[in-house]
Design a protein around this motif. Structure first.
Motif: not given
Length: 361
Positions: A290-319
């Motif tokens: 049951y490890d699901g959540m919600i995701a919100v992406l901005d107009k550049n397709n970058k995750v800005i919020s993970f309700p139900g999960g950890n703070k979005p994190n990008y490493l070298d441009g990759k989620l």
């Protein structure tokens, strides 16, 4: 209902896990009611209305919003939800007593109907003139139906006889639809052959594209589809490749444009509001945790919020694959946004859990 990646062994694990939760709760003196959602039992926090999300997209969780008397309005697997112009929230569920539940924004049931959609899954709302209509996909009965908001049947799509791969009707298991500004209808065969099948507004076959595979124009479970109208002069199709953790963008006539990789996100369907994309991540790792959540992406397709999960994190441009909070959701399957940007979340395979509400703060 899910694609074939859910094996009998996985289902056994899921049932065993639920049995363990129930026994553990009873051993600790907790009452397990069949009328109450079970996420409260396994929650690691005592806060009844926790705040989840990140940045400008944070939400207060209302787990009691959609709870009903199951003797009157029972649910089994809840799949998708849309909001009509009167701000009524319409949801599919697979219970044999009612396949469609209609809520008002306070969480009160206004109407329930439908017993002909045992696998009631995808739900698309369209407006034609002054009237609104629904497209219901049912992978169990292998059909797509257009109905009025009261359930009157207007049109049915069965297996596409124009496509040789569908000689066996059992291969057609549609999960979602989208309707173009010109009225063309796109059916995503997400649990079947992974084709996107395009028809005109009268139901005449135009073309198909996609199919199962790893190529840029192929899909690994084209579970969801929507028309992206954010560029009003150049609408496109945004399509889920769920098992690959990707969105794929296509022209309206089926030419691949881009692939948007979202590692760790098993995406149900994209829902677009203003400049943002919202979607349910049904799982991030395992079907039985049951490890699901919600995701919100901005107009550049970058995750800005993970309700139900950890703070979005990008490493070298990759989620970086997200980690769920172990308390909020049980297999979230869709999101529906109201005019105040609150989010309503139906959940699949969640012990008959009613939808919950995320209040935007």
């Amino acid at each position: 209902m899910l694609k074939s990646e859910i094996t009998t062994a996985n289902l056994t694990k899921m049932n065993s896990r639920r049995s363990f939760i129930k026994k553990a709760a009873l051993a600790s003196g907790l009452a397990v009611s069949s009328t109450q959602p079970i996420f409260g039992i396994i929650s690691r926090k005592r806060d009844e209305n926790p705040i989840i999300g990140h940045g400008t997209h944070k939400y207060k969780v209302d787990k009691n919003w959609g709870i009903q008397d199951p003797s009157q309005f029972p649910v089994k697997d809840c799949h998708e939800m849309v909001m009509d112009k009167n701000q009524r929230l319409i949801m599919t569920t697979t219970h044999p007593k009612n396949n469609i539940l209609i809520y008002d924004r306070s969480g009160k049931i206004l109407n329930a109907w439908g017993t002909d959609y045992p696998g009631a899954h995808g739900l698309t709302l369209i407006e034609e003139g002054e009237e609104e209509f629904l497209f219901i996909t049912d992978p169990k009965s292998r059909k797509v139906c257009k109905t009025t908001l009261k359930g009157e049947l207007l049109m049915t799509f069965n297996k596409p006889i124009e496509i040789p791969e569908y000689q066996n009707s059992k291969k057609f298991k549609p999960t979602e639809t989208a309707v173009a500004p010109n009225g063309d209808i796109y059916i995503a065969d997400g649990y079947g052959m992974d084709f996107i099948i395009q028809y005109d507004s009268k139901g005449n076959y135009i073309r198909h594209f996609g199919g199962h595979g790893k190529g840029k124009d192929k899909f690994e479970c084209c579970h969801g589809i929507t028309v992206d109208k954010r560029d009003s002069k150049n609408p496109t199709l945004l399509i889920t490749s769920r098992s690959a953790n990707e969105f794929k963008r296509f022209t309206m006539d089926g030419k691949h444009i881009e692939t948007i990789k979202l590692p760790g996100c098993y995406i149900c369907r994209p829902v677009i509001k203003d400049d943002l994309i919202y979607f349910a991540v049904i799982i991030t790792n395992n079907w039985d945790t049951y490890d699901g959540m919600i995701a919100v992406l901005d107009k550049n397709n970058k995750v800005i919020s993970f309700p139900g999960g950890n703070k979005p994190n990008y490493l070298d441009g990759k989620l970086v694959p997200p980690v769920y909070d172990n308390m909020t959701f049980f297999n979230p399957h869709d999101v529906c946004l109201d005019n105040d940007e609150n989010i309503y979340v139906p959940q699949w395979n969640s012990n008959k859990t009613y939808p919950l509400k995320l209040e935007r703060i």
